[in-house]
Design an enzyme around this catalytic site. Structure first.
Site, PDB file in Angstrom:
ATOM      1  N   LYS A 189       0.851  -1.195   0.000  1.00 23.21           N
ATOM      2  CA  LYS A 189       0.000   0.000   0.000  1.00 23.21           C
ATOM      3  C   LYS A 189       0.887   1.247   0.000  1.00 23.21           C
ATOM      4  O   LYS A 189       2.081   1.162   0.236  1.00 23.21           O
ATOM      5  CB  LYS A 189      -0.926  -0.005   1.233  1.00 23.21           C
ATOM      6  CG  LYS A 189      -1.711  -1.307   1.383  1.00 23.21           C
ATOM      7  CD  LYS A 189      -2.599  -1.576   0.188  1.00 23.21           C
ATOM      8  CE  LYS A 189      -3.439  -2.828   0.306  1.00 23.21           C
ATOM      9  NZ  LYS A 189      -2.802  -4.055  -0.188  1.00 23.21           N
TER      10      LYS A 189
HETATM   11  C1  LIG Z   1      -9.041  -4.952  -1.295  1.00 23.44           C
HETATM   12  C2  LIG Z   1      -8.275  -5.449  -0.110  1.00 23.44           C
HETATM   13  N1  LIG Z   1      -8.922  -5.711   1.024  1.00 23.44           N
HETATM   14  C3  LIG Z   1      -8.278  -6.128   2.125  1.00 23.44           C
HETATM   15  C4  LIG Z   1      -6.916  -6.325   2.125  1.00 23.44           C
HETATM   16  C5  LIG Z   1      -6.250  -6.844   3.355  1.00 23.44           C
HETATM   17  O1  LIG Z   1      -5.350  -5.928   3.906  1.00 23.44           O
HETATM   18  P1  LIG Z   1      -4.344  -6.366   5.053  1.00 23.44           P
HETATM   19  O2  LIG Z   1      -3.205  -7.081   4.397  1.00 23.44           O
HETATM   20  O3  LIG Z   1      -3.901  -5.097   5.707  1.00 23.44           O
HETATM   21  O4  LIG Z   1      -5.085  -7.241   5.986  1.00 23.44           O
HETATM   22  C6  LIG Z   1      -6.188  -6.071   0.961  1.00 23.44           C
HETATM   23  C7  LIG Z   1      -4.733  -6.270   0.932  1.00 23.44           C
HETATM   24  O5  LIG Z   1      -4.098  -6.315  -0.081  1.00 23.44           O
HETATM   25  C8  LIG Z   1      -6.885  -5.617  -0.193  1.00 23.44           C
HETATM   26  O6  LIG Z   1      -6.242  -5.355  -1.338  1.00 23.44           O
END
Ligand SMILES: Cc1ncc(COP(=O)(O)O)c(C=O)c1O
Length: 385
Positions: A189
């Site tokens: 991110k």
């Molecule tokens: C659309 C979406 N939702 C949720 C997540 C989950 O994020 P995290 O890795 O911080 O749990 C991601 C991670 O890439 C994502 O792209």
């Protein structure tokens, strides 16, 4: 510079962590308070200010943020939650964690976000909420989706994992467009804390409950306990979770937050430069930015048209052989075993096509124009029969 002179691999993404981040984390390490504490509280304040939300609650990841958001929105056993299948699997997993069932909806073939026109057909008496995803940073059609949700009395939550700094109708994602928005600080991110997440909301009661649930529903926060001159005995009135962020992560996030606007501006510049250069290849479709939406370009994703001289996987392999790293576009959750029984594959024609034909090109804050030219040059070479 041509790809022939490329001496090192161009990564698809690279987090930017500088000396200030190192110093900020070191300061926390030396302070003796490394778990959730004053830095987390400050990061929450600054994050809320940045997006323009009344409340921001830091957690361990976007996945845990989504879980807490769904639970506090009242989603539970037997409920259904609509979401796109064109998303990272965490979107659907978080619904399962809440003991509910994801019901998938197809995407708009232009924006790759949930298609409002497909929503009503998926609503049943068990539908409780809609989980909107702003895919790779492009805001979804929030107004249209909220209008449908309000007609059916459904809660709307945003999976804004990729959308920090993106804007919708002139306001940043995370302002109260919906009940809650959930962000990710994973290294892919734009702003990273290693792992980490944030929930924003305008609702004070929800914010209070989320703060408690992220630490086992403890009635008193660590910060309050530590700063009290009286003995404080906490209680645990419901089953909560350990979804806390550490002060080391928050210290990193505070520095990254100061860089955020610059990082987004650089990404937008590089994205525009890609789109201009790639317009010469009619077989590569660039990303769109509908009016009223401002993309943060967390990723730059292109789609191969039917006329492409090679398949998506061939293109990725040829580029990798030339030292350029790419990624397939967004996955389709319904193709993975835990979700493959839910609907026949052919039910999501747009998702099927997007997931099979998209590719993410290298894009990161410190990418040089020379590096970007190597990528463009490589595509030019591969487009010649
Ligand atoms: C659309 C979406 N939702 C949720 C997540 C989950 O994020 P995290 O890795 O911080 O749990 C991601 C991670 O890439 C994502 O792209």
């Amino acid at each position: 510079m041509s790809t022939a002179t490329l001496t090192k691999t161009i990564p698809v993404a690279r987090p930017f962590i500088g000396r200030e981040e190192e110093a900020a984390v070191l300061e926390v390490l030396r302070s003796g308070w490394v778990s959730q504490g004053p830095r987390v509280a400050e990061f929450e304040r600054r994050f809320a200010e940045y997006v323009g939300a009344a409340h921001a609650i830091a957690v361990s990841s976007c996945t845990t943020a989504l879980h807490l958001a769904l639970v506090t929105a009242g989603v539970g056993p037997g409920d259904e939650v609509l979401c796109p299948t064109l998303s990272f699997i965490a979107t659907a997993n978080s619904i399962r964690y809440a003991a509910a069932a994801p019901v998938f909806v197809d995407v708009d073939p232009a924006t790759y976000n949930m298609d409002p026109a497909c929503i009503e057909a998926a609503i049943t008496p068990r539908t409780r909420a809609i989980l909107i995803v702003h895919q790779i940073g492009l805001p979804a059609a929030i107004s249209e989706i909220c209008e449908i949700a309000s007609r059916y009395g459904l809660a709307v939550i945003e999976d804004a994992a990729c959308a920090i700094g993106s804007e919708y109708q002139g306001r940043r994602i995370g302002q109260p467009h919906t009940l809650m928005a959930c962000f990710s600080f994973h290294p892919r991110k734009i702003l990273t804390t290693g792992e980490g997440g944030m929930i924003t909301t305008a609702d004070e009661k929800l914010a209070d409950r989320i703060r408690k649930l992220r630490q086992h529903a403890m009635s008193v926060s660590d910060l309050t306990r530590h700063s009290s001159s009286q003995i404080v005995t906490e209680s645990y009135p419901e089953v909560g979770f350990n979804y806390r962020m550490t002060d080391m992560q928050a210290a990193l996030g505070l520095v990254q937050l100061q860089r955020l606007d610059d990082m987004i501006a650089r990404r937008r510049y590089l994205a525009a430069r890609y789109s201009e250069a790639l317009a010469q290849f009619e077989w590569l479709l660039p990303p769109v930015e509908p009016s009223g939406s401002r993309h943060n370009f967390q990723s730059y994703m292109v789609r191969l048209a039917d006329s492409a001289p090679l398949s998506r996987d061939q293109l990725m392999q040829e580029m990798l052989d030339r030292g350029i790293s790419t990624r397939r576009g967004i996955m389709a959750i319904h193709r993975e075993s835990p979700y493959s029984d839910r609907r026949p594959t052919s039910y999501f024609p747009e998702t099927e096509s997007v997931t099979d034909n998209c590719i993410i090109l290298p894009l990161f804050h410190t990418m040089t124009e020379e590096e970007q030219d190597c990528v463009i040059d490589c595509i030019r070479q591969l487009s010649q029969p």
